[in-house]
Design an enzyme around this catalytic site. Structure first.
Site, PDB file in Angstrom:
ATOM      1  CG  MET A 151      -1.781  -1.312   1.092  1.00  0.00           C
ATOM      2  SD  MET A 151      -3.383  -1.176   2.056  1.00  0.00           S
ATOM      3  CE  MET A 151      -2.931  -0.705   3.801  1.00  0.00           C
ATOM      4  N   GLY A 158       5.191 -10.114   4.217  1.00  0.00           N
ATOM      5  CA  GLY A 158       5.870  -9.977   5.187  1.00  0.00           C
ATOM      6  C   GLY A 158       5.433 -10.765   6.527  1.00  0.00           C
ATOM      7  CD  GLU A 182      15.830  -1.811   4.256  1.00  0.00           C
ATOM      8  OE1 GLU A 182      16.163  -2.921   3.811  1.00  0.00           O
ATOM      9  OE2 GLU A 182      15.929  -0.844   3.839  1.00  0.00           O
ATOM     10  N   GLY A 183      10.932  -2.858   5.312  1.00  0.00           N
ATOM     11  CA  GLY A 183      10.464  -4.121   5.122  1.00  0.00           C
ATOM     12  C   GLY A 183       9.629  -4.609   3.942  1.00  0.00           C
ATOM     13  CG  HIS A 184       6.658  -2.012   1.990  1.00  0.00           C
ATOM     14  ND1 HIS A 184       6.638  -1.092   2.692  1.00  0.00           N
ATOM     15  CD2 HIS A 184       5.753  -2.694   1.941  1.00  0.00           C
ATOM     16  CE1 HIS A 184       5.396  -0.687   3.196  1.00  0.00           C
ATOM     17  NE2 HIS A 184       4.897  -1.855   2.795  1.00  0.00           N
TER      18      HIS A 184
HETATM   19  O1  PAF Z   1      -0.045  -5.871   3.631  1.00  0.00           O
HETATM   20  C1  PAF Z   1      -0.468  -4.976   2.734  1.00  0.00           C
HETATM   21  O2  PAF Z   1       0.293  -3.783   2.497  1.00  0.00           O
HETATM   22  C2  PAF Z   1      -1.881  -4.963   2.035  1.00  0.00           C
HETATM   23  O3  PAF Z   1      -2.789  -5.581   3.240  1.00  0.00           O
HETATM   24  C3  PAF Z   1      -2.062  -5.696   0.781  1.00  0.00           C
HETATM   25  C4  PAF Z   1      -1.494  -7.246   0.920  1.00  0.00           C
HETATM   26  C5  PAF Z   1      -1.080  -4.763  -0.098  1.00  0.00           C
HETATM   27  C6  PAF Z   1      -3.229  -5.628   0.280  1.00  0.00           C
HETATM   28  O4  PAF Z   1      -3.718  -4.324   0.057  1.00  0.00           O
END
Ligand code: PAF
Length: 288
Positions: A37, A154, A42-44
């Protein structure tokens, strides 16, 4: 002059996204996907690195999905930082950022939903009614649009990963789900886009989640296996922090999320706590 890495290509329509994926597939490329979203941290980025390593066409989606927020939740406030996110992603050489509009994802007349059963019911499901319906629906849509071979999630959103795994197995979605460890700040706070809501004082208080999980681990290592005793201890520790409000402190089976009485096998300790109004979650697997 220092060379600036180029920002990734941004695609906003389903049609263009499908076209790019189709060409990549025709070239025999393996499609990797990281749904987010935005408000990347850093997690992403750890998921993006994993995707880069294991696939050769990487798509990151950035979409603040309205259907997974309750009416009293932070949808309007949720940070939207697309340009900064693109700067962060630039160094990874990913292939596409899919950033659709609400209109593109939920056009007029949209009326189909994915309801995952028992695994979506406790913990987050109980505190946030409708949340996993929104998550499962948007993730299935994203999987249908991006058609990835592998998708990364994650561990911080542990229940979300289980819900997605259940959905993918039950609905025969041809994608492999991989879960990466939670990335933490040096003081243990799990990275989250919502940490941006915390002012300096609240940020300090927020370390209570990780401190409580560490305490649970230590108590178990010292021989305390009774989860009622452990939960009571953690609750009083958290309640001692001014402005901390507990949604749940749970010790559950890591596969089914059913409550566990004794830590006589690996158990998931899961917490949801509001710190000065900001809702944070964290979890840790605890071995006996
Ligand atoms: O974990 C998230 O950021 C959201 O729940 C996701 C998986 C992108 C779905 O909108």
């Amino acid at each position: 002059m220092k060379h600036q890495p180029e920002k990734p290509r941004v695609v906003t329509t389903v049609a263009e996204m499908r076209q790019l994926v189709q060409s990549a597939r025709q070239e025999g490329r393996r499609i990797g996907f990281v749904p987010t979203m935005g408000a990347l941290h850093e997690g992403h980025l750890s998921l993006v690195r994993a995707a880069k390593e294991a696939s050769d066409f990487v798509v990151v989606s950035i979409y603040v999905n309205p259907t997974q927020f309750g009416p009293q939740e932070d949808f309007a406030q949720y940070p939207r930082t697309l340009e900064a996110d693109l700067d962060l992603l630039a160094v990874y050489g990913i292939d596409v950022v899919f950033a659709p509009s609400d209109q593109e994802m939920y056009p007029a007349g949209f009326d189909s939903w994915v309801e995952v059963g028992g695994i979506a019911a406790p913990l987050e499901g109980r505190c946030r009614p409708g949340h996993f319906r929104g998550v499962a629906t948007v993730v299935l849509k994203l999987f249908n649009i991006v058609q990835p071979d592998i998708a990364w999630f994650g561990q911080k959103d542990y229940q979300q990963a289980l819900v997605i795994q259940r959905m993918v197995a039950d609905l025969n979605v041809p994608v492999e789900i991989r879960v990466c460890p939670t990335v933490r700040e040096p003081d243990g706070l799990a990275m989250s886009s919502r940490n941006r809501y915390l002012g300096p004082e609240s940020r300090q208080k927020a370390t209570i989640l990780w401190r409580a999980l560490c305490e649970a681990k230590q108590l178990v290592a010292a021989g305390q296996k009774d989860t009622a005793v452990l939960a009571a201890h953690l609750r009083s520790m958290i309640a001692a922090v001014p402005g901390a409000q507990i949604d749940y402190v749970a010790f559950v089976d890591p596969q089914t999320l059913s409550p566990v009485r004794q830590v006589d096998r690996p158990v998931l300790a899961a917490l949801a706590v509001r710190i000065d109004g900001t809702r944070l979650i964290d979890n840790e697997l605890i071995a006996p």
